[in-house]
Design an enzyme around this catalytic site. Sequence first.
Site, mmCIF file in Angstrom:
data_model
loop_
_atom_site.group_PDB
_atom_site.id
_atom_site.type_symbol
_atom_site.label_atom_id
_atom_site.label_comp_id
_atom_site.label_asym_id
_atom_site.label_seq_id
_atom_site.Cartn_x
_atom_site.Cartn_y
_atom_site.Cartn_z
ATOM 1 N N MET A 30 0.840 -1.198 0.000
ATOM 2 C CA MET A 30 0.000 0.000 0.000
ATOM 3 C C MET A 30 0.880 1.255 0.000
ATOM 4 O O MET A 30 0.405 2.353 0.282
ATOM 5 C CB MET A 30 -0.933 -0.002 1.216
ATOM 6 C CG MET A 30 -1.910 -1.181 1.180
ATOM 7 S SD MET A 30 -3.391 -0.916 2.139
ATOM 8 C CE MET A 30 -2.714 -0.675 3.766
ATOM 9 N N TYR A 32 4.089 3.983 0.872
ATOM 10 C CA TYR A 32 4.763 4.593 2.020
ATOM 11 C C TYR A 32 5.805 3.591 2.540
ATOM 12 O O TYR A 32 5.786 3.158 3.689
ATOM 13 C CB TYR A 32 3.769 5.010 3.111
ATOM 14 C CG TYR A 32 4.258 6.214 3.863
ATOM 15 C CD1 TYR A 32 4.300 7.463 3.239
ATOM 16 C CD2 TYR A 32 4.736 6.123 5.161
ATOM 17 C CE1 TYR A 32 4.787 8.575 3.897
ATOM 18 C CE2 TYR A 32 5.228 7.233 5.828
ATOM 19 C CZ TYR A 32 5.252 8.451 5.194
ATOM 20 O OH TYR A 32 5.747 9.556 5.844
ATOM 21 N N GLU A 35 11.838 -0.281 5.178
ATOM 22 C CA GLU A 35 12.761 -1.419 4.999
ATOM 23 C C GLU A 35 12.046 -2.781 5.003
ATOM 24 O O GLU A 35 12.560 -3.739 4.437
ATOM 25 C CB GLU A 35 13.829 -1.397 6.091
ATOM 26 C CG GLU A 35 14.969 -0.429 5.817
ATOM 27 C CD GLU A 35 15.783 -0.781 4.565
ATOM 28 O OE1 GLU A 35 16.176 -1.947 4.415
ATOM 29 O OE2 GLU A 35 16.006 0.124 3.749
ATOM 30 N N HIS A 37 9.114 -3.447 3.557
ATOM 31 C CA HIS A 37 8.710 -3.638 2.157
ATOM 32 C C HIS A 37 9.938 -3.950 1.290
ATOM 33 O O HIS A 37 9.904 -4.843 0.442
ATOM 34 C CB HIS A 37 8.078 -2.367 1.596
ATOM 35 C CG HIS A 37 6.818 -1.922 2.284
ATOM 36 N ND1 HIS A 37 6.761 -0.783 3.053
ATOM 37 C CD2 HIS A 37 5.571 -2.452 2.308
ATOM 38 C CE1 HIS A 37 5.525 -0.614 3.504
ATOM 39 N NE2 HIS A 37 4.781 -1.620 3.081
ATOM 40 N N GLY A 147 5.069 -10.232 4.084
ATOM 41 C CA GLY A 147 5.815 -10.206 5.345
ATOM 42 C C GLY A 147 5.077 -10.933 6.457
ATOM 43 O O GLY A 147 3.854 -10.842 6.558
ATOM 44 N N SER A 186 3.971 1.278 8.107
ATOM 45 C CA SER A 186 3.670 2.614 7.558
ATOM 46 C C SER A 186 2.878 3.422 8.568
ATOM 47 O O SER A 186 2.909 4.651 8.573
ATOM 48 C CB SER A 186 2.864 2.478 6.264
ATOM 49 O OG SER A 186 3.534 1.634 5.364
HETATM 50 P P1 AMP Z 1 1.439 -2.961 3.457
HETATM 51 O O1 AMP Z 1 1.983 -1.880 2.583
HETATM 52 O O2 AMP Z 1 1.358 -2.588 4.904
HETATM 53 O O3 AMP Z 1 0.164 -3.572 2.916
HETATM 54 O O4 AMP Z 1 2.498 -4.145 3.418
HETATM 55 C C1 AMP Z 1 2.903 -4.714 2.211
HETATM 56 C C2 AMP Z 1 3.709 -5.948 2.503
HETATM 57 O O5 AMP Z 1 4.848 -5.605 3.285
HETATM 58 C C3 AMP Z 1 2.921 -6.985 3.310
HETATM 59 O O6 AMP Z 1 3.230 -8.278 2.826
HETATM 60 C C4 AMP Z 1 3.438 -6.773 4.698
HETATM 61 O O7 AMP Z 1 3.348 -7.927 5.517
HETATM 62 C C5 AMP Z 1 4.889 -6.433 4.420
HETATM 63 N N1 AMP Z 1 5.448 -5.723 5.569
HETATM 64 C C6 AMP Z 1 4.969 -4.633 6.196
HETATM 65 N N2 AMP Z 1 5.719 -4.325 7.274
HETATM 66 C C7 AMP Z 1 6.693 -5.264 7.341
HETATM 67 C C8 AMP Z 1 7.768 -5.513 8.237
HETATM 68 N N3 AMP Z 1 7.998 -4.733 9.290
HETATM 69 N N4 AMP Z 1 8.559 -6.582 7.996
HETATM 70 C C9 AMP Z 1 8.333 -7.392 6.940
HETATM 71 N N5 AMP Z 1 7.334 -7.214 6.058
HETATM 72 C C10 AMP Z 1 6.523 -6.169 6.249
#
Ligand code: AMP
Length: 286
Positions: A30, A32, A35, A37, A147, A186
């Site tokens: 999504m 923003y 590290e 991501h 993640g 984020s």
């Molecule tokens: P999001 O942008 O929050 O939807 O996250 C996109 C992807 O990044 C998802 O697969 C999350 O699980 C992964 N992600 C977000 N934060 C972390 C983190 N701290 N460590 C590892 N992966 C992450």
Amino acid sequence: MEIVTTVTELREKIKNWKREEERIGFVPTMGYLHEGHLSLVREAKKRSAKTVVSIFVNPKQFGPAEDYQIYPRDFKRDADLLEKEGVDLIFCPSVEEMYPAGYKTYVQVEDLENKLCGHSRPGHFRGVCTVVLKLFNLIQPDEAYFGWKDAQQVIILKKMVGDLNLPVKIRPMPLIREKDGLALSSRNIYLNSQERQAALVLYRSLELAEKQIKDGEKQAAKIKQSMIDLISAEPLARIDYVEIVDVQTLDSLEKIDGDALIALAVYFGRTRLIDNLRFISGVIEK
Ligand code: AMP
């Protein structure tokens, strides 16, 4: 690096790569970016000829009282970061491109979607599954990277891929933390300095659980209660849930004598943070 906003243009690019039999690695986000991501992007780059990252703040996975409108967005910064990582294509569609007027189709992974985060975020995983399936259909990745930060999401998406016989391999990657233990998210940007400090109690509670498991404690209720006591002692924290569950079914465990997921969600002010620890084959991953 190509930046693509429409389904038509995306399909054209993917068709060309498929014709060349290029392996496609995909990282849905999504935006923003942080590290966490980028760790997924690096792994995708390592394993595939072409790496696609989607940036889409998916309205279908936010509840009506949630933070969709204010969710942080900075496309320019994200694009610069992804360019540096050597990403081949960013797919960043508009909401109308993904959900044109009259959109009606949704995907649900029954039961699992109602556990843990499902209680306080009804409809969240339906939104996640729907957008991820659409993105898989468009991008046709060989591998998709997620993640462990979002452990329930990983478990649900694996189930969806299995149940629907989707030709994609889900590759879950380790949770990335700040040096002081706070899981990167984020949403951390929402925290003021007191809340940011208070939020360290989440990692401390997982460390407490880890210590007890290592010391031989098997009673889930005892571990859970000690975590709740620790978190409750932090005045700025308001617990949504602390649960110790089976890693496949997400059902509560009485005893930790095999694999387990210790997951929590806690509010600091209006910000809801999640974190977890997994105990898999005798090894703790947090
Ligand atoms: P999001 O942008 O929050 O939807 O996250 C996109 C992807 O990044 C998802 O697969 C999350 O699980 C992964 N992600 C977000 N934060 C972390 C983190 N701290 N460590 C590892 N992966 C992450």
